[in-house]
Design a protein around this motif. Structure first.
Motif, PDB file in Angstrom:
ATOM      1  N   ILE A   1       0.815  -1.203   0.000  1.00 46.12           N
ATOM      2  CA  ILE A   1       0.000   0.000   0.000  1.00 46.12           C
ATOM      3  C   ILE A   1       0.859   1.268   0.000  1.00 46.12           C
ATOM      4  N   MET A   2       2.146   1.140   0.272  1.00 39.74           N
ATOM      5  CA  MET A   2       3.038   2.300   0.278  1.00 39.74           C
ATOM      6  C   MET A   2       3.469   2.704  -1.129  1.00 39.74           C
ATOM      7  N   TYR A   3       3.173   1.861  -2.103  1.00 39.08           N
ATOM      8  CA  TYR A   3       3.738   2.068  -3.433  1.00 39.08           C
ATOM      9  C   TYR A   3       2.732   2.616  -4.442  1.00 39.08           C
ATOM     10  N   VAL A   4       3.223   3.543  -5.244  1.00 40.47           N
ATOM     11  CA  VAL A   4       2.553   3.925  -6.471  1.00 40.47           C
ATOM     12  C   VAL A   4       2.956   2.879  -7.518  1.00 40.47           C
ATOM     13  N   MET A   5       1.983   2.279  -8.147  1.00 41.00           N
ATOM     14  CA  MET A   5       2.251   1.194  -9.088  1.00 41.00           C
ATOM     15  C   MET A   5       1.999   1.655 -10.521  1.00 41.00           C
ATOM     16  N   SER A   6       2.851   1.213 -11.413  1.00 43.55           N
ATOM     17  CA  SER A   6       2.735   1.607 -12.814  1.00 43.55           C
ATOM     18  C   SER A   6       3.035   0.428 -13.729  1.00 43.55           C
ATOM     19  N   TRP A   7       2.538   0.544 -14.932  1.00 44.87           N
ATOM     20  CA  TRP A   7       2.926  -0.344 -16.035  1.00 44.87           C
ATOM     21  C   TRP A   7       3.638   0.511 -17.084  1.00 44.87           C
ATOM     22  N   TYR A   8       4.764   0.020 -17.536  1.00 49.26           N
ATOM     23  CA  TYR A   8       5.506   0.593 -18.646  1.00 49.26           C
ATOM     24  C   TYR A   8       5.568  -0.460 -19.747  1.00 49.26           C
ATOM     25  N   ARG A   9       5.957  -0.018 -20.933  1.00 50.96           N
ATOM     26  CA  ARG A   9       6.198  -0.971 -22.006  1.00 50.96           C
ATOM     27  C   ARG A   9       7.350  -0.488 -22.869  1.00 50.96           C
ATOM     28  N   GLN A  10       7.993  -1.449 -23.508  1.00 47.51           N
ATOM     29  CA  GLN A  10       9.087  -1.135 -24.419  1.00 47.51           C
ATOM     30  C   GLN A  10       8.955  -1.997 -25.652  1.00 47.51           C
ATOM     31  N   ALA A  11       8.713  -1.325 -26.773  1.00 47.16           N
ATOM     32  CA  ALA A  11       8.611  -2.007 -28.052  1.00 47.16           C
ATOM     33  C   ALA A  11      10.012  -2.134 -28.665  1.00 47.16           C
ATOM     34  N   PRO A  12      10.198  -3.074 -29.576  1.00 46.57           N
ATOM     35  CA  PRO A  12      11.513  -3.240 -30.212  1.00 46.57           C
ATOM     36  C   PRO A  12      11.993  -1.942 -30.853  1.00 46.57           C
ATOM     37  N   GLY A  13      13.205  -1.544 -30.523  1.00 46.75           N
ATOM     38  CA  GLY A  13      13.795  -0.355 -31.114  1.00 46.75           C
ATOM     39  C   GLY A  13      13.279   0.961 -30.564  1.00 46.75           C
ATOM     40  N   LYS A  14      12.457   0.887 -29.527  1.00 49.50           N
ATOM     41  CA  LYS A  14      11.888   2.120 -28.964  1.00 49.50           C
ATOM     42  C   LYS A  14      12.243   2.253 -27.486  1.00 49.50           C
ATOM     43  N   GLU A  15      12.077   3.465 -26.968  1.00 47.64           N
ATOM     44  CA  GLU A  15      12.328   3.698 -25.556  1.00 47.64           C
ATOM     45  C   GLU A  15      11.157   3.176 -24.715  1.00 47.64           C
ATOM     46  N   ARG A  16      11.482   2.890 -23.467  1.00 48.62           N
ATOM     47  CA  ARG A  16      10.432   2.469 -22.546  1.00 48.62           C
ATOM     48  C   ARG A  16       9.494   3.641 -22.294  1.00 48.62           C
ATOM     49  N   GLU A  17       8.185   3.353 -22.282  1.00 46.71           N
ATOM     50  CA  GLU A  17       7.203   4.418 -22.090  1.00 46.71           C
ATOM     51  C   GLU A  17       6.215   4.039 -20.980  1.00 46.71           C
ATOM     52  N   LEU A  18       5.732   5.050 -20.299  1.00 44.14           N
ATOM     53  CA  LEU A  18       4.750   4.857 -19.243  1.00 44.14           C
ATOM     54  C   LEU A  18       3.381   4.580 -19.864  1.00 44.14           C
ATOM     55  N   VAL A  19       2.727   3.537 -19.406  1.00 48.15           N
ATOM     56  CA  VAL A  19       1.414   3.156 -19.919  1.00 48.15           C
ATOM     57  C   VAL A  19       0.309   3.613 -18.965  1.00 48.15           C
ATOM     58  N   ALA A  20       0.455   3.291 -17.687  1.00 48.14           N
ATOM     59  CA  ALA A  20      -0.593   3.620 -16.722  1.00 48.14           C
ATOM     60  C   ALA A  20      -0.018   3.618 -15.315  1.00 48.14           C
TER      61      ALA A  20
END
Length: 120
Positions: free
Chosen positions: A30-49
Motif C-alpha cells: 500500500i506504500m507504493y505507487v504502481m505503474s505499467w511501462y512498455r518497451q517495443a523493439p527499437g523504442k524507448e520504454r514508455e509509461l502506460v498507466a
C-alpha cells in the motif's frame, strides 16, 4: 526491497484482450505507487498507466486511453492491466514498476517484464 513478478503476456490477435498481473512481495504494497511501462523493439520504454494506493485517479498514456484499465488489489498485493481492443502497435515487453510516494520513478523497482505480441 519490494520484488515484482509479472504474468499474463502472450500472443493475441488484433482486437483481442489480455490481462496482465504483477504480484509484489517483500514490501508494504500500500506504500507504493504502481505503474505499467512498455518497451517495443527499437523504442524507448514508455509509461502506460499509473495507480495510487487508494486506486484514485489512474493516469494513462493517450495511446491506451479507453482501451486499457489499471487496477490493484491491496489485499492480494497485486496490480493488473486489463488490455482490450489490442492493436499491433501494442506489441511490447510490459514492465511492472513500484515506487514509494515522493521517490522519483528512476529510483523505483522494476519487474523482469512479460511479452505481449499482437498479431494475426
Amino acid at each position: 526491497q519490494v520484488q515484482l513478478v509479472e504474468s499474463g503476456g502472450g500472443l493475441v490477435q488484433p482486437g483481442g484482450s489480455l490481462r496482465l498481473s504483477c504480484a509484489a512481495s517483500r514490501g508494504t504494497f500500500i506504500m507504493y505507487v504502481m505503474s505499467w511501462y512498455r518497451q517495443a523493439p527499437g523504442k524507448e520504454r514508455e509509461l502506460v498507466a499509473t495507480i495510487t494506493s487508494t486506486s484514485g485517479s489512474p493516469n494513462y498514456a493517450d495511446s491506451v486511453k479507453g482501451r486499457f484499465t489499471i487496477s490493484r488489489d491491496n489485499a492480494k498485493n497485486t496490480v493488473y492491466l486489463q488490455m482490450n481492443s489490442l492493436k499491433p502497435e501494442d506489441t511490447a515487453v510490459y514492465y511492472c514498476h513500484a515506487r514509494e510516494y515522493g521517490v522519483p520513478a528512476r529510483l523505483g523497482t522494476w519487474g523482469k517484464g512479460t511479452l505481449v505480441t499482437v498479431s494475426s
